[in-house]
Design a protein around this motif. Structure first.
Motif, PDB file in Angstrom:
ATOM      1  N   VAL A  59       0.850  -1.190   0.000  1.00 46.29           N
ATOM      2  CA  VAL A  59       0.000   0.000   0.000  1.00 46.29           C
ATOM      3  C   VAL A  59       0.887   1.242   0.000  1.00 46.29           C
ATOM      4  CG1 VAL A  59      -1.793   1.291   1.215  1.00 46.29           C
ATOM      5  CG2 VAL A  59      -1.829  -1.218   1.235  1.00 46.29           C
ATOM      6  N   THR A  60       0.671   2.109  -0.960  1.00 50.81           N
ATOM      7  CA  THR A  60       1.419   3.351  -1.067  1.00 50.81           C
ATOM      8  C   THR A  60       0.424   4.490  -1.285  1.00 50.81           C
ATOM      9  OG1 THR A  60       3.217   4.472  -2.239  1.00 50.81           O
ATOM     10  CG2 THR A  60       1.845   2.966  -3.547  1.00 50.81           C
ATOM     11  N   ALA A  61       0.867   5.643  -1.786  1.00 51.57           N
ATOM     12  CA  ALA A  61      -0.032   6.800  -1.856  1.00 51.57           C
ATOM     13  C   ALA A  61       0.456   7.811  -2.877  1.00 51.57           C
ATOM     14  CB  ALA A  61      -0.140   7.467  -0.477  1.00 51.57           C
ATOM     15  N   LYS A  71      -2.948   6.346   4.657  1.00 51.98           N
ATOM     16  CA  LYS A  71      -2.323   5.149   4.082  1.00 51.98           C
ATOM     17  C   LYS A  71      -2.304   3.999   5.087  1.00 51.98           C
ATOM     18  CE  LYS A  71       1.771   5.916   2.692  1.00 51.98           C
ATOM     19  NZ  LYS A  71       2.456   5.498   3.940  1.00 51.98           N
ATOM     20  N   THR A  74      -5.777   2.790   5.587  1.00 53.44           N
ATOM     21  CA  THR A  74      -6.174   1.940   4.464  1.00 53.44           C
ATOM     22  C   THR A  74      -5.526   0.559   4.559  1.00 53.44           C
ATOM     23  OG1 THR A  74      -6.472   3.874   3.042  1.00 53.44           O
ATOM     24  CG2 THR A  74      -6.193   1.754   1.945  1.00 53.44           C
ATOM     25  N   THR A  75      -4.259   0.513   4.955  1.00 53.06           N
ATOM     26  CA  THR A  75      -3.575  -0.773   5.119  1.00 53.06           C
ATOM     27  C   THR A  75      -4.306  -1.644   6.139  1.00 53.06           C
ATOM     28  OG1 THR A  75      -1.447   0.266   4.594  1.00 53.06           O
ATOM     29  CG2 THR A  75      -1.372  -1.852   5.728  1.00 53.06           C
ATOM     30  N   GLU A 296       2.736  -1.804   4.009  1.00 53.02           N
ATOM     31  CA  GLU A 296       2.706  -0.431   3.500  1.00 53.02           C
ATOM     32  C   GLU A 296       4.109   0.118   3.378  1.00 53.02           C
ATOM     33  OE1 GLU A 296       1.320   2.834   5.797  1.00 53.02           O
ATOM     34  OE2 GLU A 296       2.083   2.055   7.682  1.00 53.02           O
ATOM     35  N   VAL A 326      -3.200   5.082  -2.359  1.00 48.06           N
ATOM     36  CA  VAL A 326      -4.229   5.807  -1.609  1.00 48.06           C
ATOM     37  C   VAL A 326      -4.241   7.269  -2.050  1.00 48.06           C
ATOM     38  CG1 VAL A 326      -5.056   6.473   0.678  1.00 48.06           C
ATOM     39  CG2 VAL A 326      -3.948   4.251   0.349  1.00 48.06           C
ATOM     40  N   ASN A 385      -9.733   7.419  -0.370  1.00 50.24           N
ATOM     41  CA  ASN A 385     -10.079   7.470   1.050  1.00 50.24           C
ATOM     42  C   ASN A 385     -11.108   8.582   1.254  1.00 50.24           C
ATOM     43  OD1 ASN A 385     -10.065   7.017   3.781  1.00 50.24           O
ATOM     44  ND2 ASN A 385      -8.152   8.109   4.154  1.00 50.24           N
TER      45      ASN A 385
END
Length: 562
Positions: A59-61, A71, A74-75, A296, A326, A385
Motif C-alpha cells: 500500500v502506497t499513496a 495510508k 487503508t492498510t 505499507e 491511496v 479514502n
C-alpha cells in the motif's frame, strides 16, 4: 465520531495467544509482552519453509499533505476487509518513531475504525525495539571515539568519520554539535540523526536472520583511515555486542486490529531519509501463515514504494502481486496549487467544497504516481479514502482519471468510518488484481554506475529534467566507486511533500533539476543514499508539538494521543 484514542480504548481485544493460535503459531513460538502483544520466534520460518507464500500487497499513496492521506488506515482497513470477504489476511506495518508521535503527525496506528491496538502501546515504546536500535548504534559511536582516545591503532581520520549519534526525538538543536570539550577526547564536529534514520534500523528491517544481522552490522562503515581505507564496526570489534543488544529486537511484534485481524509491527525507518518499509522477516512469516499479506511503504509512491521494489524486494527475493495507491480529494485539490494545507492550522474552507477543476488539475500527481508503479510491472488499485465533504462527482472524476492512467481498478474506501465493512469493494478489487499477469521488474540494474542509478530514479520516478552534483557528492561517488560499493542500490533522501526535491512544488512538477548535495554509504544495510537539496536526517518540532496534548488522566489512562 469518537476520537481515535477513545475508539481504541473501547475496543474488545482478544488475548494475543488466541490471535497467535488462530494464525497457526505454537505456544513455543510466542514470547508474551503482557496480555495483548508478543514477539514471535524466527524458528517458525524453519517449520513452515515448504509452505507456499500467500499474495503480497504493498500500500502506497500519492504525494501526501502534511496531515497524511490515510495510508496506514487503508492498510489496516484493507486487511480487515479481506477477512470480511472470507480471505485470511495479515497486516505488516512499521513501528512509529516517537519524533512524529510528539511532533507534527501524532500517532501512526491508523485511524477511526481501522486501527492497530492497543494503540497506546503501539505508539509508545511497544516492546522497546527502537531503544535497542538506538543503543546499538550509539555503542558503535562510543567505540569510535574511545578507539581514537586510546591511541587510534586503526589510524582513523577524525575528519572523515561519517557516523553520527541518534536519538528518537525530533530535536533540531542536535543536528550539528561539537564533542570532546571535556578534554578527554578529540574535539570534533558531529551531530545527531533521528533513530529511525540509523543504518542499524535499516539493517534490522532488511535482515533475513540473526547471523545475517551479525554480518551486516560488522560491515557498517564509520569513516575512513587517514590513507582513505574504510573502517568498519568489525574493525572496531563491536559488531558482536551490537548483535547481542538486538537479539530480541530482531523478532517481529504481534498485535491485532480493532476487528482482531493479526498485525505484525516491526521496524520503523522513515521513507524520506531511509528505505521506509517494515521488516522482511515479518513479511516472510506472514506470507507463510496467510492468503494475503498487506504491508505499507512510507509516504508517496516516489519514496517508500520505489524503495520497497528496488531495495526491499531485491534483498528478500519476494515478488509483490499488487499495489494500492491511496488518494484523497483533499490532497488532489492541494496539488492543483489553489490551496495550501499547513499542519497545525485550520483547513482552507474551499477544500470542503466541490471543485472539479481543482481535482482534475491536482490529479496530475495521481497520474504520475500510477505511472511510477507501472514501471515495476505489477497491477495496481487506487483507493479513494473518502471524507464526508467529498462529492460523488469528485470521486467519479478521480476514478475516471485512475482507470485512464492504467490502474486496474479504482474504489471508494470508507474504512475510517466503517472499518472492514467500508473496504469490501477495495478488498474484492485487490483480490482480482492479484490474479492478473505479473511482470515484476526492477527499475535499474545494479551493474549501472552510481550516477546512472541516481539519474534513472530522478528522471523516471520524480520526472526531473536532469541531475547536478555538488563537489562533496562528486568526491563521495568517486570514493565509493573506488572502494567497490558502486553496485549497491540507491536509497534517495528526499522531501516527501513533492515529487521533486522542493517541497513547495506540488502536482506534477516539470523542468526541474535535482541537486545531489552529498552521497553517504550504508554498507551494512546494502545501499548508498544521496541527499537531495536540503534534506535533513534530524527533524525539528513544530510551534505546537502534538506532545502538548498528551497526558495522564485521574484514572491513569493516556489522553491526547492522536
Amino acid at each position: 465520531m469518537l476520537s481515535d484514542l477513545k475508539i481504541a480504548q473501547a475496543a474488545k481485544l482478544k488475548p494475543i495467544l488466541e490471535i497467535a493460535a488462530d494464525m497457526g503459531f505454537s505456544e513455543d513460538e510466542i514470547e508474551l509482552h503482557g496480555k495483548y502483544k508478543a514477539k514471535v520466534s524466527l524458528e517458525v520460518l524453519k517449520r513452515l519453509k515448504d509452505k507456499p507464500n500467500g499474495k503480497y500487497i504493498d500500500v502506497t499513496a500519492i504525494t501526501p499533505t502534511p496531515l497524511g492521506e490515510g495510508k496506514t488506515t487503508t492498510t489496516v482497513g484493507l486487511g480487515q476487509a479481506l477477512n470480511k470477504i472470507g480471505k485470511k489476511a495479515i497486516i505488516c506495518i512499521r513501528q512509529p518513531s516517537l519524533g512524529p508521535v510528539f511532533g507534527i503527525k501524532g500517532g501512526a496506528a491508523g485511524g477511526g475504525y481501522s486501527q492497530i491496538i492497543p494503540m497506546e502501546d503501539f505508539n509508545l515504546h511497544l516492546t522497546g525495539d527502537v531503544h535497542a536500535i538506538g543503543l546499538a548504534h550509539n555503542l558503535l559511536a562510543a567505540f569510535v571515539d574511545n578507539h581514537i582516545f586510546h591511541g587510534n591503532k586503526l589510524n582513523i581520520d577524525p575528519q572523515a568519520i561519517t557516523l553520527r549519534r541518534v536519538v528518537d526525538v525530533s530535536d533540531r538543536t542536535l543536528r550539528n554539535i561539537i564533542i570532546g570539550l571535556n578534554k578527554e577526547g578529540m574535539v570534533r564536529e558531529t551531530g545527531y540523526d533521528i533513530t529511525v534514520a540509523s543504518e542499524v534500523m535499516a539493517i534490522l528491517a532488511l535482515t533475513t536472520g540473526l547471523q545475517d544481522l551479525r554480518r551486516r552490522l560488522g560491515k557498517i562503515v564509520i569513516g575512513t583511515t587517514k590513507d582513505g581505507k574504510p573502517v568498519t564496526a568489525e574493525d572496531l570489534k563491536v559488531a558482536g555486542a551490537m548483535t547481542v543488544l538486538l537479539k530480541d529486537a530482531i523478532k517481529p511484534n504481534l498485535m491485532q486490529t480493532l476487528e482482531n485481524t493479526p498485525a505484525f509491527v516491526h521496524c520503523g525507518p522513515f521513507a524520506n531519509i531511509a528505505h521506509g518499509n517494515s521488516s522482511i522477516l515479518a513479511d516472510a512469516i506472514a506470507l507463510k501463515l496467510s492468503d494475503y499479506v498487506v504491508t505499507e511503504s512510507g509516504f508517496g509512491a516516489d519514496l517508500g514504494a520505489e524503495k520497497f521494489m528496488n531495495i526491499k524486494c531485491r534483498t528478500s527475493g519476494l515478488v509483490p502481486n499488487a499495489a494500492v495507491i491511496v488518494a484523497t480529494i483533499r490532497a488532489l485539490k492541494m496539488h492543483s496549487g489553489r490551496f495550501k494545507v499547513i499542519a497545525g492550522r485550520p483547513l482552507d474552507p474551499g477544500l470542503a467544497k466541490e471543485n472539479l477543476a481543482a481535482v482534475r488539475e491536482g490529479s496530475a500527481n495521481l497520474e504520475k504516481q500510477i505511472e511510477n508503479m507501472r514501471y515495476f510491472g505489477i497491477p495496481l488499485v487506487v483507493a479513494i479514502n473518502r471524507f464526508a465533504s467529498d462529492t460523488d462527482a469528485e470521486i467519479e472524476l478521480v476514478k475516471k482519471v485512475s482507470l485512464a492512467s492504467g490502474a486496474f481498478a479504482a474504489c471508494t474506501s470508507d474504512i475510517h468510518a466503517r472499518g472492514g465493512k467500508g473496504g469490501k469493494e477495495l478488498a474484492e478489487s485487490v483480490v482480482l488484481a492479484c490474479e492478473q499477469p505479473n511482470n515484476f521488474r526492477f527499475l535499474y540494474s545494479l551493474e549501472a554506475s552510481i550516477k546512472s542509478k541516481i539519474e534513472t530514479i530522478a528522471k523516471k520516478i520524480y520526472g526531473a529534467e536532469g541531475v547536478t552534483y555538488l563537489p562533496v557528492a562528486e568526491k563521495a561517488i568517486e570514493m565509493y566507486t573506488q572502494m567497490g560499493y558502486a553496485n549497491l542500490p540507491i536509497c534517495m533522501a528526499k522531501t516527501h511533500e513533492s515529487l521533486s526535491h522542493e517541497k513547495h512544488l506540488k502536482g506534477r512538477p516539470r523542468g526541474f533539476t535535482v541537486p545531489i548535495r552529498d552521497v553517504r554509504l550504508s554498507a551494512g544495510a546494502g545501499f548508498l543514499y544521496p541527499l537531495l537539496g536540503e534534506m535533513r536526517t534530524m527533524p525539528g518540532l513544530p510551534s505546537s508539538p502534538a506532545g502538548e496534548k498528551v497526558d495522564i488522566d485521574s484514572k491513569g489512562r493516556i489522553v491526547g494521543l492522536f
